[in-house]
Design an enzyme around this catalytic site. Structure first.
Site, PDB file in Angstrom:
ATOM      1  N   ASN A  39       0.855  -1.181   0.000  1.00  0.00           N
ATOM      2  CA  ASN A  39       0.000   0.000   0.000  1.00  0.00           C
ATOM      3  C   ASN A  39       0.894   1.236   0.000  1.00  0.00           C
ATOM      4  OD1 ASN A  39      -1.604   2.228   1.170  1.00  0.00           O
ATOM      5  ND2 ASN A  39      -3.205   0.686   1.244  1.00  0.00           N
ATOM      6  N   HIS A  50      -3.373   0.848  -3.558  1.00  0.00           N
ATOM      7  CA  HIS A  50      -3.502  -0.212  -2.559  1.00  0.00           C
ATOM      8  C   HIS A  50      -2.439  -1.260  -2.891  1.00  0.00           C
ATOM      9  CE1 HIS A  50      -7.942   0.395  -1.133  1.00  0.00           C
ATOM     10  NE2 HIS A  50      -7.217   1.490  -1.019  1.00  0.00           N
ATOM     11  N   GLU A  52      -2.484  -4.435  -3.708  1.00  0.00           N
ATOM     12  CA  GLU A  52      -2.704  -5.274  -4.879  1.00  0.00           C
ATOM     13  C   GLU A  52      -2.548  -4.474  -6.168  1.00  0.00           C
ATOM     14  OE1 GLU A  52      -5.196  -6.648  -1.391  1.00  0.00           O
ATOM     15  OE2 GLU A  52      -4.855  -4.734  -2.401  1.00  0.00           O
ATOM     16  N   SER A  77      -7.719  -9.017   3.021  1.00  0.00           N
ATOM     17  CA  SER A  77      -8.768  -9.220   2.038  1.00  0.00           C
ATOM     18  C   SER A  77      -8.846  -8.031   1.081  1.00  0.00           C
ATOM     19  CB  SER A  77     -10.107  -9.403   2.765  1.00  0.00           C
ATOM     20  OG  SER A  77     -11.137  -9.668   1.849  1.00  0.00           O
ATOM     21  N   CYS A  79     -10.025  -5.107  -1.262  1.00  0.00           N
ATOM     22  CA  CYS A  79     -11.208  -4.248  -1.308  1.00  0.00           C
ATOM     23  C   CYS A  79     -11.914  -4.420  -2.662  1.00  0.00           C
ATOM     24  CB  CYS A  79     -10.784  -2.791  -1.109  1.00  0.00           C
ATOM     25  SG  CYS A  79      -9.995  -2.082  -2.581  1.00  0.00           S
ATOM     26  N   CYS A  82      -9.536  -3.507  -5.710  1.00  0.00           N
ATOM     27  CA  CYS A  82      -8.489  -4.493  -5.976  1.00  0.00           C
ATOM     28  C   CYS A  82      -9.079  -5.817  -6.444  1.00  0.00           C
ATOM     29  CB  CYS A  82      -7.626  -4.675  -4.735  1.00  0.00           C
ATOM     30  SG  CYS A  82      -6.782  -3.137  -4.263  1.00  0.00           S
ATOM     31  N   ASP A 142      -8.250   4.983   4.179  1.00  0.00           N
ATOM     32  CA  ASP A 142      -7.877   3.964   3.209  1.00  0.00           C
ATOM     33  C   ASP A 142      -9.071   3.135   2.757  1.00  0.00           C
ATOM     34  OD1 ASP A 142      -5.476   2.835   1.844  1.00  0.00           O
ATOM     35  OD2 ASP A 142      -6.187   0.994   2.774  1.00  0.00           O
TER      36      ASP A 142
END
Length: 145
Positions: A39, A50, A52, A77, A79, A82, A142
């Site tokens: 991130n 982010h 990912e 996990s 979002c 992503c 975020d």
């Protein structure tokens, strides 16, 4: 512990050490990491970096056939944004370090045919719990709260 999750955790720790949010990700193709990221919203002043998304960006431009053979690892996990990127590029499997502190649209992603594995890794959980307690305002920003 899975070596690829370890690599994602190392990315998360890099992000935290540079003043950001401790979430990390790696993209794996045929047993090799082809992309790493963490991130970087704070560091880059970005709305999209982010872990990912940063990982996919760092993997570089690839043919669709490459993504369709990859596994995306994330310490947290993913979002909706992503998860959407993983769906767009038809990444068939996502391995999640934990979803205790945040749960993305996992059921939707599974319904699209993606294999989602959740490890509930204690180190991933502790990293996020400590961060959320220390910096709730940054965490809320975020996740769009």
């Amino acid at each position: 512990m899975d070596a690829f999750l370890k690599a994602a955790i190392a990315e998360a720790k890099k992000g935290l050490a540079s003043g950001g949010i401790p979430i990390g990700s790696v993209l794996v193709l045929d047993g090799n990491i082809i992309g790493r990221g963490h991130n970087r919203r704070v560091q880059e002043g970005s709305v999209i970096h982010h872990a990912e998304m940063n990982c996919l960006e760092n993997a570089g431009r690839r043919p669709a056939s490459v993504y369709q053979r990859c596994i995306l690892y994330s310490t947290l996990s993913p979002c909706p944004m992503c998860s959407g990127a993983a769906l767009l590029y038809k990444i068939p499997r996502i391995v999640i370090g934990e979803n205790v502190t945040f749960q993305g649209p996992e059921a939707y992603v599974r319904a699209q045919g993606v294999a989602v594995e959740i490890l509930q890794d204690p180190e991933c959980i502790q990293l996020m719990r400590e961060f959320i307690q220390a910096r709730p305002e940054l965490w809320n920003e975020d996740i769009g709260v």
